[in-house]
Write a protein that holds these residues in place. Structure first.
Motif, mmCIF file in Angstrom:
data_model
loop_
_atom_site.group_PDB
_atom_site.id
_atom_site.type_symbol
_atom_site.label_atom_id
_atom_site.label_comp_id
_atom_site.label_asym_id
_atom_site.label_seq_id
_atom_site.Cartn_x
_atom_site.Cartn_y
_atom_site.Cartn_z
ATOM 1 N N MET A 49 0.831 -1.205 0.000
ATOM 2 C CA MET A 49 0.000 0.000 0.000
ATOM 3 C C MET A 49 0.869 1.260 0.000
ATOM 4 O O MET A 49 0.440 2.321 -0.454
ATOM 5 C CB MET A 49 -0.897 0.037 1.246
ATOM 6 N N ILE A 56 -1.492 8.996 -3.789
ATOM 7 C CA ILE A 56 -2.927 9.290 -3.648
ATOM 8 C C ILE A 56 -3.138 10.799 -3.565
ATOM 9 O O ILE A 56 -3.998 11.369 -4.228
ATOM 10 C CB ILE A 56 -3.507 8.595 -2.401
ATOM 11 N N THR A 57 -2.324 11.459 -2.757
ATOM 12 C CA THR A 57 -2.526 12.894 -2.575
ATOM 13 C C THR A 57 -2.045 13.702 -3.784
ATOM 14 O O THR A 57 -2.306 14.891 -3.871
ATOM 15 C CB THR A 57 -1.778 13.399 -1.320
ATOM 16 N N LEU A 69 -7.226 5.430 -4.862
ATOM 17 C CA LEU A 69 -7.698 5.195 -3.493
ATOM 18 C C LEU A 69 -8.359 3.820 -3.388
ATOM 19 O O LEU A 69 -8.087 3.051 -2.471
ATOM 20 C CB LEU A 69 -8.731 6.252 -3.112
ATOM 21 N N GLN A 73 -6.955 0.714 -1.284
ATOM 22 C CA GLN A 73 -7.873 0.167 -0.283
ATOM 23 C C GLN A 73 -8.092 -1.324 -0.506
ATOM 24 O O GLN A 73 -8.131 -2.101 0.440
ATOM 25 C CB GLN A 73 -9.213 0.899 -0.353
ATOM 26 N N ARG A 93 -3.308 -12.587 14.149
ATOM 27 C CA ARG A 93 -2.785 -11.519 13.308
ATOM 28 C C ARG A 93 -1.697 -10.722 14.030
ATOM 29 O O ARG A 93 -0.682 -10.366 13.448
ATOM 30 C CB ARG A 93 -3.914 -10.580 12.877
ATOM 31 N N ARG A 285 5.303 1.035 8.594
ATOM 32 C CA ARG A 285 4.360 0.045 9.139
ATOM 33 C C ARG A 285 4.417 0.001 10.664
ATOM 34 O O ARG A 285 3.406 -0.059 11.339
ATOM 35 C CB ARG A 285 4.636 -1.350 8.570
ATOM 36 N N ALA A 288 2.761 3.122 12.110
ATOM 37 C CA ALA A 288 1.295 3.070 12.055
ATOM 38 C C ALA A 288 0.764 2.168 13.169
ATOM 39 O O ALA A 288 -0.215 2.492 13.845
ATOM 40 C CB ALA A 288 0.826 2.573 10.694
ATOM 41 N N GLY A 292 -1.195 3.420 16.493
ATOM 42 C CA GLY A 292 -2.577 2.957 16.588
ATOM 43 C C GLY A 292 -2.857 2.200 17.868
ATOM 44 O O GLY A 292 -4.009 1.857 18.145
ATOM 45 N N ARG A 296 -6.561 0.984 19.512
ATOM 46 C CA ARG A 296 -7.013 -0.408 19.669
ATOM 47 C C ARG A 296 -7.328 -0.723 21.125
ATOM 48 O O ARG A 296 -8.334 -1.361 21.434
ATOM 49 C CB ARG A 296 -5.950 -1.361 19.114
ATOM 50 N N GLY B 26 -7.374 10.798 2.588
ATOM 51 C CA GLY B 26 -6.522 9.995 1.705
ATOM 52 C C GLY B 26 -5.110 9.849 2.248
ATOM 53 O O GLY B 26 -4.430 8.860 1.974
ATOM 54 N N GLU B 27 -4.680 10.827 3.042
ATOM 55 C CA GLU B 27 -3.341 10.735 3.633
ATOM 56 C C GLU B 27 -3.228 9.556 4.599
ATOM 57 O O GLU B 27 -2.140 9.059 4.863
ATOM 58 C CB GLU B 27 -3.001 12.030 4.413
ATOM 59 N N CYS B 29 -4.422 6.591 4.155
ATOM 60 C CA CYS B 29 -4.459 5.284 3.487
ATOM 61 C C CYS B 29 -3.091 4.601 3.591
ATOM 62 O O CYS B 29 -2.088 5.105 3.098
ATOM 63 C CB CYS B 29 -4.870 5.463 2.035
ATOM 64 N N GLY B 30 -3.060 3.452 4.235
ATOM 65 C CA GLY B 30 -1.805 2.736 4.455
ATOM 66 C C GLY B 30 -1.210 2.999 5.827
ATOM 67 O O GLY B 30 -0.215 2.392 6.196
ATOM 68 N N HIS B 31 -1.792 3.914 6.586
ATOM 69 C CA HIS B 31 -1.210 4.274 7.878
ATOM 70 C C HIS B 31 -2.222 4.216 9.023
ATOM 71 O O HIS B 31 -1.960 4.759 10.102
ATOM 72 C CB HIS B 31 -0.600 5.680 7.803
ATOM 73 N N GLY B 32 -3.357 3.608 8.810
ATOM 74 C CA GLY B 32 -4.418 3.568 9.821
ATOM 75 C C GLY B 32 -4.010 2.765 11.047
ATOM 76 O O GLY B 32 -3.071 1.968 10.998
ATOM 77 N N PRO B 33 -4.741 2.975 12.153
ATOM 78 C CA PRO B 33 -4.390 2.329 13.418
ATOM 79 C C PRO B 33 -4.624 0.814 13.413
ATOM 80 O O PRO B 33 -4.071 0.109 14.235
ATOM 81 C CB PRO B 33 -5.301 2.998 14.444
ATOM 82 N N VAL B 34 -5.451 0.352 12.500
ATOM 83 C CA VAL B 34 -5.696 -1.085 12.358
ATOM 84 C C VAL B 34 -6.278 -1.255 10.963
ATOM 85 O O VAL B 34 -6.935 -0.353 10.438
ATOM 86 C CB VAL B 34 -6.640 -1.583 13.480
ATOM 87 N N LEU B 35 -6.003 -2.391 10.361
ATOM 88 C CA LEU B 35 -6.371 -2.611 8.967
ATOM 89 C C LEU B 35 -7.841 -2.272 8.674
ATOM 90 O O LEU B 35 -8.159 -1.611 7.692
ATOM 91 C CB LEU B 35 -6.094 -4.090 8.657
ATOM 92 N N GLN B 37 -9.785 -0.211 10.067
ATOM 93 C CA GLN B 37 -10.082 1.225 10.065
ATOM 94 C C GLN B 37 -9.413 1.934 8.892
ATOM 95 O O GLN B 37 -9.883 2.968 8.425
ATOM 96 C CB GLN B 37 -9.668 1.860 11.398
ATOM 97 N N ASP B 38 -8.305 1.391 8.444
ATOM 98 C CA ASP B 38 -7.683 1.908 7.227
ATOM 99 C C ASP B 38 -8.703 1.837 6.087
ATOM 100 O O ASP B 38 -8.919 2.795 5.338
ATOM 101 C CB ASP B 38 -6.468 1.018 6.903
ATOM 102 N N ILE B 39 -9.354 0.692 6.005
ATOM 103 C CA ILE B 39 -10.348 0.479 4.956
ATOM 104 C C ILE B 39 -11.557 1.390 5.160
ATOM 105 O O ILE B 39 -12.075 1.987 4.212
ATOM 106 C CB ILE B 39 -10.764 -1.012 4.933
#
Lengths: 317, 252, 94
Positions: A49, A56-57, A69, A73, A93, A285, A288, A292, A296, B26-27, B29-35, B37-39
């Motif tokens: 990704m 994307i931006t 996008l 996604q 996971r 990765r 992130a 996050g 969670r 859009g920024e 995308c690929g950096h969300g706290p969990v997959l 929520q990214d989606i």
């Protein structure tokens, strides 16, 4: 049943082209191989990704922005399907992510190359997704049910990815000189890494033979690579750009394209972490995931509180 | 009948809000706290980009200069953008993203509900399509506001900080200016002051459930709707418009 | 506290008249989130009109070890199938 009998029964099931399902008996090595392969595949989707997400931006118009996008996604979705398939083998996971973040697990090396221009988004869709589809279509018939089902879903969704990539290339190649140069440059940079995506030559490939027997893998690396070359070279011709391989030529007698030697030194170096972007991809990765973690945790804490409140209300009532 | 230049300005507000917030999401995308929520965030971004295209296309039509949605998105400078200041604020941590989304969705939902009765048929059609999407956005951001507000100590404090940072931009959404009044008088858009009580009540209810406190300060920033933006928008556009600016006039 | 969100199995009805069908799994902190995540993950292309989620640990499954004892006995009960009964050709619609 003795272990030997079980193994025989297991292999017979596979030989009859029937699926193995999560709770069925399976040899440990089969389970391990699947976990390694499926999780690598999942990690590749997630890390994958990043290079495209870069653009994307900066997508040049709104139609392209929406398509990109949706594509990136989809990759998140595909990673998710694959992690889920992997979890049916008894590994969570979180554990798989730990393996990725610690550098213990691998992912497809191609994503350690940078996306420098918009044409790279076209080239990735066309070449990288093209190679991925080539690899993945046979996996739809893989012996492990959940993996095969995930792949069916993924292949179905991915069919637009390659088309959007090629459409970008086509637009560039029909555009200005600068755009065409951009497309050629992207092909130059992505061609060889794309060929490397099929993995080492058959005689060097350590896992291949057993995986073929288990029908986790159904077609050899070299054969898939050849198919990819045969399919892609005419597409490059149509675009009017050249594959960066002086040895590339049609071989009338074999009915295939001959192509030059792959730089396996580069391949192994990138696998070992020396690609142009290995560090930053992994860092992104890890970051992130770490950033996050409070999200969670909070969601779990809230779910827990809500459950307790409901229980209290039930007691009072 | 309102002059088409005024309608154009109003449509830009709708389109630019969606575009800039979509760009911001859009920024992630690929950096969300969990997959998962990214989606989810990307789904919202996609909805917003889709809405932006419809509004900007209509705006371009209204202007009648043969422009396209992309001309408007990629060739206007910051001063010509008409989005509210809230949507251009940086993503920050997930708390800032959620609070920004929540404040925007709460108002945007009420606005679109009313735009479904607009005297302008094209606006009505776009609003009807968008409302379904926005209803989901509002549900999503409301639930996450509650979840994170009432989650852990850390999440509550992050959410409260985000609320303190962003609350000052909320008022611009529902405080009308001349253009808003003109559109309302013409039956094109709702009277914003009539929306405000319900929107504020909705926000208060959710924030209360989230154990968050509305900041004491009542001063509200404004200017985005008239084209006076924060420093952030320039950077957003520099990135978003880069290709169109570097290689003018090409097809992509 | 365990940080990883629990696993949920997702079932989707693609249109009225069809049963919900298992499509995969995902993680979510609670049921509401699981439904929404399922919507975002598994219905991006309009695949469904109704979603069920159930936490994976609540599913009780038959054991594959007993596959023979469980399912083979049903295989020779041919009288449960209509083709077992022979009727003259002249008799229609039965």
């Amino acid at each position: 049943m003795s272990r030997e009998r079980m193994e025989e029964y297991f292999q017979a099931t596979i030989d009859a082209d029937q699926k193995i399902e999560p709770k069925d008996w399976m040899p440990d090595a089969y389970r391990k191989t699947l976990i390694r392969q499926i999780s690598q595949h999942a990690h590749s989707e997630i890390v994958g990704m990043l290079p495209e997400g870069n653009w994307i931006t900066r997508a040049p118009n709104l139609r392209r922005k929406a398509a990109l996008l949706a594509k990136v996604q989809d990759e998140a979705g595909h990673g998710l399907y694959l992690y889920s398939a992997c979890e049916t083998l008894g590994v969570e996971r979180e554990e798989l992510l730990d393996q990725l973040h610690s550098g213990q697990a691998k992912y497809s090396s191609i994503f350690n190359y940078p996306t420098l221009t918009w044409a790279d988004i076209g080239a990735i869709g066309w070449l990288v997704d093209g190679a991925a589809i080539m690899n993945q279509v046979p996996l739809c018939r893989c012996s492990y049910g959940p993996y095969a089902r995930a792949m069916v879903r993924i292949c179905k969704e991915e069919s637009f990815h390659q088309r959007q990539g090629y459409e970008i290339m086509l637009t560039l190649c029909r555009g200005s000189d600068e755009q065409k140069a951009m497309a050629q440059d992207a092909l130059n940079r992505w061609w060889w890494p794309a060929l490397m995506m099929f993995g080492p030559n058959d005689k060097e490939s350590t896992h291949s033979e057993q995986s073929m027997k288990w029908r986790i893998k159904r077609i050899s690396n070299d054969e898939l690579r050849q198919r990819f070359v045969d399919m892609t070279v005419p597409q490059a011709d149509f675009l009017g750009i050249q594959v960066p391989d002086p040895d590339m030529k049609w071989n009338e007698s074999t009915g295939h394209y001959d192509f030059g030697p792959i730089n396996w030194d580069e391949f192994w170096n990138v696998v070992k972490g020396n690609g142009p972007c290995n560090r930053e991809r992994l860092k992104a990765r890890v970051q992130a995931h770490e950033e996050g973690s409070w999200v969670r945790e909070a969601a779990m804490a809230y779910a827990e509180k809500r459950k307790q409140r409901a229980e209290e209300r039930a007691r009072v009532a | 009948m309102v002059p088409s230049t005024r309608l154009y300005d109003y449509l830009l507000r709708l389109g630019d809000n969606a575009l800039i917030l979509g760009q911001r999401l859009g920024e992630w995308c690929g950096h969300g706290p969990v997959l998962e929520q990214d989606i989810a965030l990307t789904n919202i971004a996609l909805d917003l980009i889709g809405q932006a295209r419809l509004w900007l296309e209509y705006a371009a039509q209204t202007a009648g200069k043969g422009q396209t949605e992309d001309d408007l998105a990629f060739l206007r400078d910051a001063g010509a953008f008409r989005n509210a200041l809230l949507v251009e604020q940086p993503n920050g941590d997930f708390a800032h993203t959620i609070i920004r989304q929540f404040l925007f969705d709460a108002w945007n939902f009420a606005l679109h509900e009313d735009l479904c009765n607009s005297g302008d048929l094209q606006i009505r059609a776009i609003a009807e399509k968008s409302l379904k999407e926005i209803a989901y956005h509002r549900k999503y951001s409301s639930e996450w506001t509650i979840r994170l507000g009432d989650g852990t100590e850390e999440s509550r404090s992050r959410m409260q900080t985000a609320l303190e940072d962003l609350w000052t931009y909320a008022g611009e959404l529902w405080n009308p200016d001349d253009l808003d009044r003109e559109m309302a008088e013409a039956g094109i858009s709702p009277h914003l002051e009539r929306l405000q009580p319900a929107v504020e009540k909705y926000i208060r209810d959710i924030l209360t459930e989230a154990t968050l406190e509305i900041p004491a300060g009542t001063w509200m920033q404004s200017g985005g709707k008239q084209g006076r933006h924060s420093e952030h928008l320039g950077y957003i556009l520099a990135e978003m418009q880069f290709l169109q600016r570097a290689y003018p006039g090409l097809e992509w | 506290m365990k940080k990883d969100w629990p696993l949920w199995e997702v079932f989707i009805r693609s249109k009225n008249g069809l049963s919900h069908k298992h499509v995969g799994s995902l993680h979510a902190a609670d049921a509401q989130m699981a439904i929404e995540n399922a919507r975002d993950v598994y219905t991006r292309r309009g695949e469904g009109i109704s979603i069920w989620v159930v936490e994976s640990r609540h599913i009780t499954a038959s054991s594959p070890d007993q596959i023979e004892a469980f399912f083979d006995p049903a295989n020779d009960k041919v009288y449960r199938h209509p083709t077992f009964y022979k009727l003259p050709d002249e008799v229609d619609h039965i």
